[in-house]
Design a protein around this motif. Structure first.
Motif, PDB file in Angstrom:
ATOM      1  N   UNK A  30       0.762  -1.172  -0.018  1.00 52.68           N
ATOM      2  CA  UNK A  30      -0.031  -0.110   0.076  1.00 52.68           C
ATOM      3  C   UNK A  30       0.798   1.179   0.017  1.00 52.68           C
ATOM      4  N   UNK A  31       2.022   1.279  -0.573  1.00 48.85           N
ATOM      5  CA  UNK A  31       2.628   2.223  -1.112  1.00 48.85           C
ATOM      6  C   UNK A  31       4.222   2.227  -0.533  1.00 48.85           C
ATOM      7  N   UNK A  32       5.214   2.777  -1.331  1.00 48.88           N
ATOM      8  CA  UNK A  32       6.646   2.762  -0.957  1.00 48.88           C
ATOM      9  C   UNK A  32       6.911   3.935  -0.630  1.00 48.88           C
ATOM     10  N   UNK A  33       7.998   4.191   0.209  1.00 51.36           N
ATOM     11  CA  UNK A  33       8.702   5.563   0.995  1.00 51.36           C
ATOM     12  C   UNK A  33      10.038   5.600   0.629  1.00 51.36           C
ATOM     13  N   UNK A  34      10.735   6.478   0.352  1.00 48.31           N
ATOM     14  CA  UNK A  34      12.179   6.617   0.502  1.00 48.31           C
ATOM     15  C   UNK A  34      12.389   7.806   1.479  1.00 48.31           C
ATOM     16  N   UNK A  35      13.597   7.437   2.344  1.00 47.45           N
ATOM     17  CA  UNK A  35      13.906   8.231   3.351  1.00 47.45           C
ATOM     18  C   UNK A  35      15.340   8.386   3.313  1.00 47.45           C
ATOM     19  N   UNK A  36      15.907   9.380   3.876  1.00 44.07           N
ATOM     20  CA  UNK A  36      17.326   9.675   3.925  1.00 44.07           C
ATOM     21  C   UNK A  36      17.659   9.859   5.496  1.00 44.07           C
ATOM     22  N   UNK A  37      18.869   9.266   5.721  1.00 41.74           N
ATOM     23  CA  UNK A  37      19.438   9.142   7.188  1.00 41.74           C
ATOM     24  C   UNK A  37      20.777   9.725   7.350  1.00 41.74           C
ATOM     25  N   UNK A  38      21.113  10.637   7.977  1.00 46.43           N
ATOM     26  CA  UNK A  38      22.384  10.965   8.138  1.00 46.43           C
ATOM     27  C   UNK A  38      22.983  10.071   9.394  1.00 46.43           C
ATOM     28  N   UNK A  46      11.680  11.593   1.691  1.00 43.50           N
ATOM     29  CA  UNK A  46      12.335  12.009   0.214  1.00 43.50           C
ATOM     30  C   UNK A  46      11.005  11.843  -0.536  1.00 43.50           C
ATOM     31  N   UNK A  47      10.476  10.791  -0.538  1.00 44.06           N
ATOM     32  CA  UNK A  47       9.395  10.417  -1.638  1.00 44.06           C
ATOM     33  C   UNK A  47       8.416   9.306  -1.296  1.00 44.06           C
ATOM     34  N   UNK A  48       7.430   9.414  -2.085  1.00 44.72           N
ATOM     35  CA  UNK A  48       6.283   8.268  -2.057  1.00 44.72           C
ATOM     36  C   UNK A  48       5.674   7.951  -3.355  1.00 44.72           C
ATOM     37  N   UNK A  49       5.632   6.548  -3.429  1.00 46.97           N
ATOM     38  CA  UNK A  49       5.020   6.055  -4.730  1.00 46.97           C
ATOM     39  C   UNK A  49       3.963   5.169  -4.233  1.00 46.97           C
ATOM     40  N   UNK A  50       2.813   5.376  -4.956  1.00 49.74           N
ATOM     41  CA  UNK A  50       1.854   4.155  -4.808  1.00 49.74           C
ATOM     42  C   UNK A  50       1.478   3.729  -5.973  1.00 49.74           C
ATOM     43  N   UNK A  51       1.518   4.496  -7.164  1.00 47.15           N
ATOM     44  CA  UNK A  51       1.115   4.088  -8.512  1.00 47.15           C
ATOM     45  C   UNK A  51       2.250   3.982  -9.313  1.00 47.15           C
ATOM     46  N   UNK A  83      26.000  12.465   0.925  1.00 46.93           N
ATOM     47  CA  UNK A  83      26.438  11.355   1.745  1.00 46.93           C
ATOM     48  C   UNK A  83      25.628  10.901   2.829  1.00 46.93           C
ATOM     49  N   UNK A  84      24.886   9.963   2.784  1.00 52.36           N
ATOM     50  CA  UNK A  84      24.081   9.413   3.824  1.00 52.36           C
ATOM     51  C   UNK A  84      23.546   7.901   3.635  1.00 52.36           C
ATOM     52  N   UNK A  85      22.697   7.632   4.350  1.00 51.18           N
ATOM     53  CA  UNK A  85      21.878   6.220   4.089  1.00 51.18           C
ATOM     54  C   UNK A  85      20.590   6.580   3.447  1.00 51.18           C
ATOM     55  N   UNK A  86      20.057   5.699   2.496  1.00 49.51           N
ATOM     56  CA  UNK A  86      18.895   5.849   1.890  1.00 49.51           C
ATOM     57  C   UNK A  86      17.985   4.493   2.168  1.00 49.51           C
TER      58      UNK A  86
END
Lengths: 112, 117
Positions: A30-38, A46-51, A83-86
């Protein structure tokens, strides 16, 4: 259950473009997210996709193919501060409850 | 300002002790989550809750307990049964219901770093 895979580490040069892939298996997508973490900090959205398709937001874009269980995060014009973890995260509703499950993260190192 | 607050930022625990990590949000979010992060690793789900007085076990619930007596609060207790509790703990919250729920991301607190001494 869920299974989310990302590469462990990537390196790229300042000004370049990098693509971070994420594959997932889940029965209640029910949806996919991307996060950035220092390092040592909380993740930031960062972003969201469901379609299916591409979502663009400035230097960052994210793509989703639900039939393939595949997403990628595209970072353009890389800067040292990128430069971070995604982290790729999938929202799963299989149990009837909203469950947010994260992959292991991809550590990106941007060099001059 | 709305947000999600975790306390304390750093916590030291003696072996055999229970400790409770606080998580409070004033975003009126329905769902709350607890994650554990070990060095160089991703986030692993401990517990999650979608409604007051109800919560579900995540992937690594053993040795932890939670309560959800109020919508705003979701404290996590690390019990003496958790054999390797040293980690970075993150709390998050998100909307579940309503027209805006679909695209709304989870918001994170600043984390609590727990060390066993």
């Amino acid at each position: 259950g869920q299974n989310i895979d990302q590469p462990t580490e990537m390196t790229a040069t300042e000004g370049a473009i990098v693509q971070i892939n994420c594959t997932y298996q889940t029965s209640g997508f029910n949806g996919l997210f991307w996060y950035q973490q220092h390092a040592g900090e909380a993740p930031t959205f960062l972003s969201y996709n469901v379609l299916d398709g591409l979502e663009e937001k400035g230097r960052f874009s994210s793509f989703l193919s639900r039939s393939k269980g595949y997403s990628y995060l595209l970072l353009k014009e890389l800067q040292m501060k990128d430069s971070a973890s995604y982290l790729c995260a999938v929202r799963d509703m299989n149990t009837g409850f909203q469950k947010l499950v994260f992959g292991t993260g991809t550590r990106l190192l941007v060099s001059p | 300002d709305g947000g999600i607050t975790q306390s304390p930022k750093y916590l030291f625990r003696k072996e055999g002790q229970n400790v409770t990590l606080s998580c409070e949000q004033n975003l009126n979010h329905d769902a709350m989550y607890w994650y554990r992060q070990d060095p160089g690793q991703g986030l692993r789900l401990i517990y999650y809750s979608q409604i007051v007085n109800d919560f579900q076990k995540g992937d690594i619930a053993e040795g932890y307990s939670v309560s959800r007596e109020k919508k705003e609060s979701f404290p996590l207790t690390v019990t003496s049964a958790q054999k390797n509790p040293t980690a970075f703990y993150l709390c998050a919250s998100s909307i579940v219901w309503g027209p805006a729920a679909g695209g709304t991301e989870a918001f994170f607190g600043q984390g609590t770093r727990l060390t066993v001494v």
